[in-house]
Design a protein around this motif. Structure first.
Motif, mmCIF file in Angstrom:
data_model
loop_
_atom_site.group_PDB
_atom_site.id
_atom_site.type_symbol
_atom_site.label_atom_id
_atom_site.label_comp_id
_atom_site.label_asym_id
_atom_site.label_seq_id
_atom_site.Cartn_x
_atom_site.Cartn_y
_atom_site.Cartn_z
ATOM 1 N N UNK A 91 0.830 -1.197 0.000
ATOM 2 C CA UNK A 91 0.000 0.000 0.000
ATOM 3 C C UNK A 91 0.869 1.253 0.000
ATOM 4 N N UNK A 92 0.491 2.222 -0.841
ATOM 5 C CA UNK A 92 1.220 3.494 -0.917
ATOM 6 C C UNK A 92 0.219 4.634 -1.032
ATOM 7 N N UNK A 93 0.516 5.741 -0.344
ATOM 8 C CA UNK A 93 -0.334 6.928 -0.386
ATOM 9 C C UNK A 93 0.494 8.143 -0.768
ATOM 10 N N UNK A 94 -0.160 9.106 -1.381
ATOM 11 C CA UNK A 94 0.365 10.447 -1.542
ATOM 12 C C UNK A 94 -0.562 11.366 -0.763
ATOM 13 N N UNK A 95 -0.043 11.960 0.334
ATOM 14 C CA UNK A 95 -0.845 12.833 1.181
ATOM 15 C C UNK A 95 -0.503 14.285 0.907
ATOM 16 N N UNK A 96 -1.482 15.036 0.428
ATOM 17 C CA UNK A 96 -1.338 16.473 0.231
ATOM 18 C C UNK A 96 -1.905 17.169 1.459
ATOM 19 N N UNK A 97 -1.098 18.007 2.118
ATOM 20 C CA UNK A 97 -1.484 18.563 3.405
ATOM 21 C C UNK A 97 -1.200 20.059 3.448
ATOM 22 N N UNK A 98 -1.859 20.733 4.393
ATOM 23 C CA UNK A 98 -1.552 22.127 4.695
ATOM 24 C C UNK A 98 -1.136 22.234 6.153
ATOM 25 N N UNK A 99 -0.542 23.355 6.519
ATOM 26 C CA UNK A 99 -0.135 23.584 7.908
ATOM 27 C C UNK A 99 -1.341 23.636 8.840
ATOM 28 N N UNK A 100 -2.524 23.922 8.291
ATOM 29 C CA UNK A 100 -3.734 24.004 9.103
ATOM 30 C C UNK A 100 -4.329 22.634 9.413
ATOM 31 N N UNK A 101 -3.726 21.575 8.866
ATOM 32 C CA UNK A 101 -4.214 20.230 9.143
ATOM 33 C C UNK A 101 -5.127 19.663 8.081
ATOM 34 N N UNK A 208 -10.948 16.921 16.445
ATOM 35 C CA UNK A 208 -9.782 17.734 16.145
ATOM 36 C C UNK A 208 -9.341 18.544 17.344
ATOM 37 N N UNK A 209 -9.176 19.839 17.155
ATOM 38 C CA UNK A 209 -8.712 20.710 18.227
ATOM 39 C C UNK A 209 -9.719 20.828 19.364
ATOM 40 N N UNK A 210 -10.973 20.406 19.120
ATOM 41 C CA UNK A 210 -12.002 20.463 20.159
ATOM 42 C C UNK A 210 -12.053 19.199 21.008
ATOM 43 N N UNK A 211 -11.124 18.281 20.814
ATOM 44 C CA UNK A 211 -11.063 17.098 21.661
ATOM 45 C C UNK A 211 -11.846 15.930 21.108
ATOM 46 N N UNK A 212 -12.711 15.353 21.937
ATOM 47 C CA UNK A 212 -13.482 14.182 21.521
ATOM 48 C C UNK A 212 -14.726 14.069 22.380
ATOM 49 N N UNK A 213 -15.716 13.345 21.867
ATOM 50 C CA UNK A 213 -16.946 13.079 22.596
ATOM 51 C C UNK A 213 -17.246 11.592 22.494
ATOM 52 N N UNK A 226 -8.733 18.563 23.890
ATOM 53 C CA UNK A 226 -7.447 18.194 23.315
ATOM 54 C C UNK A 226 -6.326 18.733 24.185
ATOM 55 N N UNK A 227 -5.218 18.007 24.223
ATOM 56 C CA UNK A 227 -4.038 18.466 24.967
ATOM 57 C C UNK A 227 -3.310 19.509 24.124
ATOM 58 N N UNK A 228 -3.065 20.713 24.666
ATOM 59 C CA UNK A 228 -2.364 21.745 23.881
ATOM 60 C C UNK A 228 -0.973 21.276 23.466
ATOM 61 N N UNK A 229 -0.639 21.464 22.195
ATOM 62 C CA UNK A 229 0.655 21.024 21.685
ATOM 63 C C UNK A 229 0.960 21.793 20.410
ATOM 64 N N UNK A 230 2.236 22.015 20.142
ATOM 65 C CA UNK A 230 2.642 22.620 18.871
ATOM 66 C C UNK A 230 2.575 21.546 17.785
ATOM 67 N N UNK A 231 1.644 21.706 16.874
ATOM 68 C CA UNK A 231 1.377 20.673 15.876
ATOM 69 C C UNK A 231 2.376 20.761 14.724
ATOM 70 N N UNK A 232 3.049 19.641 14.471
ATOM 71 C CA UNK A 232 3.938 19.514 13.318
ATOM 72 C C UNK A 232 3.220 18.797 12.177
ATOM 73 N N UNK A 233 2.490 17.735 12.518
ATOM 74 C CA UNK A 233 1.799 16.934 11.509
ATOM 75 C C UNK A 233 0.667 16.193 12.199
ATOM 76 N N UNK A 234 -0.518 16.165 11.588
ATOM 77 C CA UNK A 234 -1.675 15.529 12.219
ATOM 78 C C UNK A 234 -1.815 14.052 11.862
ATOM 79 N N UNK A 235 -1.002 13.534 10.926
ATOM 80 C CA UNK A 235 -1.102 12.128 10.550
ATOM 81 C C UNK A 235 -0.871 11.232 11.767
ATOM 82 N N UNK A 236 -1.785 10.295 11.993
ATOM 83 C CA UNK A 236 -1.628 9.342 13.079
ATOM 84 C C UNK A 236 -2.246 9.757 14.389
ATOM 85 N N UNK A 237 -2.764 10.991 14.494
ATOM 86 C CA UNK A 237 -3.315 11.449 15.775
ATOM 87 C C UNK A 237 -4.549 10.647 16.176
#
Length: 281
Positions: A91-101, A208-213, A226-237
């Motif tokens: 399996x292979x993916x091409x993920x196009x992403x922005x800094x906003x997630x 997302x940034x609002x946590x979970x229900x 959500x736990x505050x953190x400096x986000x580098x990449x959202x993949x796998x969260x």
């Protein structure tokens, strides 16, 4: 210690960061960054459970090709226990992403289901586990009847389910615990309650940034920030969140305690360019 069997995708991904997602018209864009790394929702869950000290076994399909070699080596180097089936492609993916997630995932290759030659070993691994996690892919779909015969609790992650897609239905019907995100659900709470009404003991939606229900087996609603953190990449969260909740529940935690554990687990991967910091080296 309680153990977990995970079946589903482990992939080799190319990640491209853009200033905005491409519009559906011919044009040119310059990437802000790009890299290759291990991907796959099941690989992400296995990495997080391994990092939490939980006994986990990942079953996945890959080919004996260059991407497959990279996938298997990355997981081995991270200390993840694996059971492999030889497939036609990796399996292979091409993920196009922005800094906003924001993200668009393009599937470049996806292995078809196997013929079942290794089912005896898979069934044995399932029966020795305390919980089974079956992710959305052709091979786990084939394994669903086998998993149900073991009578082990089945956890599923339907990601950005829209409430209608047919492929998700067998997974939802078999699930003791359901996880999803709110990207395509008009009413996440109503969906979670529908899954509990259908027999699931726990239904969780990440926000997302609002946590979970979550809705538990008594119909009670629980929320976590959500736990505050400096986000580098959202993949796998999302995978890390499920792993944290599952690990905590196996340790006897209440639903609110488990949701907090899931939020902490998710925060650990948001600061990495990979599925988990275990891969940073």
């Amino acid at each position: 210690m309680s153990s977990v069997f995970i079946a589903g995708p482990a992939s080799w991904n190319t990640l491209v960061v853009l200033d905005r997602l491409p519009e559906p018209v011919p044009h040119m864009q310059f990437a802000e960054d790009s890299w290759e790394t291990l991907g796959g929702t099941s690989a992400g869950k296995a990495l997080s459970l391994t990092a939490l000290g939980r006994d986990a076994l990942l079953y996945a399909v890959s080919a004996q090709d260059a991407p497959g070699t990279r996938v298997r080596a990355a997981l081995a180097d991270a200390g993840v226990r694996t059971l492999w089936a030889d497939g036609e492609v990796t399996e292979r993916h091409l993920n196009l992403m922005t800094r906003a997630g924001e993200r668009v995932s393009l599937y470049l290759a996806s292995p078809p289901p196997t013929g079942g030659a290794g089912d005896a070993a898979i069934e044995e691994a399932m029966r020795t586990a305390d919980v089974l996690v079956l992710d959305l892919a052709a091979e786990p779909l084939r394994l669903l009847p086998l998993a149900q015969r073991t009578r082990r609790p089945i956890w599923v992650d339907v990601h950005d389910y829209d409430g209608e897609a047919e492929f998700h239905q067998p997974f939802l019907a078999a699930a003791d615990a359901v996880f999803c995100n709110a990207d395509r659900l008009d009413d996440p709470i109503a969906f979670l309650r529908s899954r509990v009404d259908a027999g699931a003991s726990l239904a969780v939606c990440t926000l997302g940034a609002d946590g979970a229900v979550a809705i538990d087996s008594d119909g009670d609603e629980h929320r976590v920030s959500a736990v505050p953190v400096d986000v580098v990449d959202t993949n796998g969260a999302g995978d890390a969140f499920l792993a944290g909740v599952l690990d905590a529940r196996l340790a006897g935690a209440t639903v609110p305690q488990a949701l907090s554990a899931g939020a902490r687990s998710a925060s650990t991967v948001l600061g990495s360019r990979h599925l988990h910091p275990l891969l940073d080296d």
